[in-house]
Design an enzyme around this catalytic site. Structure first.
Site, mmCIF file in Angstrom:
data_model
loop_
_atom_site.group_PDB
_atom_site.id
_atom_site.type_symbol
_atom_site.label_atom_id
_atom_site.label_comp_id
_atom_site.label_asym_id
_atom_site.label_seq_id
_atom_site.Cartn_x
_atom_site.Cartn_y
_atom_site.Cartn_z
ATOM 1 N N HIS A 113 -7.380 23.235 -73.190
ATOM 2 C CA HIS A 113 -6.183 23.893 -73.695
ATOM 3 C C HIS A 113 -5.757 25.010 -72.730
ATOM 4 C CE1 HIS A 113 -3.709 24.900 -77.392
ATOM 5 N NE2 HIS A 113 -3.442 25.910 -76.576
ATOM 6 N N ASN A 140 -9.897 30.919 -66.359
ATOM 7 C CA ASN A 140 -10.744 29.909 -65.734
ATOM 8 C C ASN A 140 -10.032 28.580 -65.856
ATOM 9 O OD1 ASN A 140 -12.795 31.807 -65.316
ATOM 10 N ND2 ASN A 140 -13.724 31.390 -67.291
ATOM 11 N N HIS A 156 -5.235 28.324 -71.578
ATOM 12 C CA HIS A 156 -5.605 29.623 -72.138
ATOM 13 C C HIS A 156 -6.329 30.459 -71.099
ATOM 14 C CE1 HIS A 156 -9.545 27.682 -72.390
ATOM 15 N NE2 HIS A 156 -10.085 28.866 -72.656
ATOM 16 N N HIS A 172 -2.113 20.813 -75.787
ATOM 17 C CA HIS A 172 -3.560 20.570 -75.700
ATOM 18 C C HIS A 172 -4.107 20.693 -74.280
ATOM 19 C CE1 HIS A 172 -3.731 19.463 -79.875
ATOM 20 N NE2 HIS A 172 -2.871 18.478 -79.708
ATOM 21 N N GLN A 192 -8.582 34.583 -70.994
ATOM 22 C CA GLN A 192 -9.370 35.498 -71.812
ATOM 23 C C GLN A 192 -9.132 36.934 -71.349
ATOM 24 O OE1 GLN A 192 -13.532 34.023 -72.673
ATOM 25 N NE2 GLN A 192 -12.993 32.511 -71.117
#
Length: 403
Positions: free
Chosen positions: A216, A205, A218, A165, A220
């Site tokens: 979380h 970011n 991650h 998470h 892009q």
């Protein structure tokens, strides 16, 4: 009980990473990338949600004062904003959390539900585009005129580094980091082949101060229908300075005092004219246009080296540092022999409790004023990186990454 697919379309990529493509309930592409030696089986749960139709592709407008294209993507207003962990939209689905990813995973990449570009693409062979009035070519995008609009064709994808998470790229194991790098290379190749895509941009970011709305871990990937303003400026600089510009930058920086970390294939340094309080560039030693052109040896070294660099940034202060990790790649159809893949990592953090805000001169005029001499910043970063162990972290210390 969830239904499961067989994973028969699996493909083995570099580094022993296994790619398993599938689809979400509304037709969006979802690709699982399994770690080498993963504990996950080949089957993946089928997305059984009932989803609303995807929003129409956004429209972009040309700013006649600058020539820049601005995508007006109102559907992004509906994206999740700092949800609690039990409603994490990037975690594997549970009966109580109908998230975006139906199955357990190591790394997962999927199409953004409310993208800035896409889901429509341009025509593959000159026919009418899937979205109305897509850019016809690069010359069409620079044509003059007031009130010019085009459909924001392209693709926006979310890259989930881990099912956990919270965290960031820097909290991954070397094995997981290597899987993400393989996913970046694979997605760069796939997105570059889509009709109408002119540039592919992987980025992360990190931190609420940057505007992150999901904790979380991650990143892009954006696939643009044009060459971005930043890269347009880079191509102009290469035309002015010479086609060997990146070779000369690397030679210049490696001979100076701003190098932070150096390997066989990569060098990280604070650039001569750094704008931000923390600004790091990471360059491969040979010319590669994008991640898809890197070798396995380059990817293998990048995983632990990049992790050490990010952990060094976090060692500067007692709390995690916000940043934007921007992987600049050459455009799909122009400048590929001269524009080199490289990272530009920037942070507005100028002290433990201070951020640099862009105001009049920088935000309005693009005239930057640096707060910290680049040589001073490099010295502090070298000291911080020296605190980070060089050996790879014990994989067993993060068993949750393979759950």
């Amino acid at each position: 009980m969830p239904e499961f697919g067989t994973g028969t379309d699996a493909v083995v990529l570099g580094g022993g990473v296994v790619k398993r493509p599938t689809r979400l309930a509304d037709g969006r592409e979802l690709v699982y990338y399994d770690d080498p030696g993963t504990t996950l089986g080949p089957d993946r749960a089928i997305d059984a949600r009932e989803l609303s139709p995807r929003p129409e592709t956004a429209t972009m407008r040309r700013d006649v004062l600058t020539g820049d294209w601005v995508s007006i993507a109102a559907a992004r207003q509906n994206r999740a904003f700092l949800p609690p962990a039990e409603l994490d939209p990037l975690a594997p689905q549970t009966p109580a959390n109908p998230s975006e990813i139906p199955s357990r995973y190591d790394v997962a990449v999927f199409e953004n539900k409310s993208p800035s570009f896409g889901p429509a693409l341009a025509a593959a062979h000159g026919d009418a585009p899937a979205g109305a009035d897509a850019p016809r070519d690069l010359d069409d995008l620079v044509a003059p005129g007031l009130g010019r609009t085009r459909t924001s064709v392209g693709r926006c994808e979310v890259v989930c580094f881990s099912p956990e998470h919270s965290g960031s790229f820097g909290s991954l194991t070397p094995t997981r980091a290597r899987t993400v790098i393989e996913a970046w290379a694979d997605r760069t190749a796939a997105l570059s082949a889509l009709p109408g895509v002119e540039q592919v941009f992987p980025f992360e970011n990190r931190g609420e101060a940057i505007g992150v709305t999901l904790p979380h871990p991650h990143g892009q990937i954006y696939a643009y229908p044009y060459i971005t303003p930043r890269t347009t400026g880079l191509l102009a600089s290469i035309d002015r300075e010479g086609p060997d510009l990146f070779d000369r930058i690397l030679e210049f920086e490696r001979a100076g005092e701003r190098v932070i970390l150096e390997g066989e294939h990569w060098t990280a340094f604070v650039p001569f004219a750094a704008r931000w309080p923390i600004e790091i560039h990471l360059l491969p030693h040979r010319h590669v246009a994008d991640f898809a052109e890197t070798t396995e040896a380059e990817r293998d070294e990048l995983a632990p080296l990049y992790l050490r660099l990010l952990r060094g940034v976090d060692a500067l202060y007692d709390s995690p540092t916000p940043y934007i990790a921007a992987w600049h790649q050459a455009p799909v159809h122009r400048g590929r022999d001269t524009a080199r893949l490289h990272l530009q990592l920037t942070s507005p953090r100028r002290a433990a409790d201070k951020l640099k805000f862009l105001a009049g001169s920088e935000a309005a005029m693009g005239a930057w004023i640096g707060d910290i001499p680049p040589e001073t910043a490099a010295a502090k970063l070298r000291e911080a990186v020296a605190l980070v162990p060089s050996e790879e972290r014990d994989e067993a210390s993060n068993p949750e990454e393979t759950l």
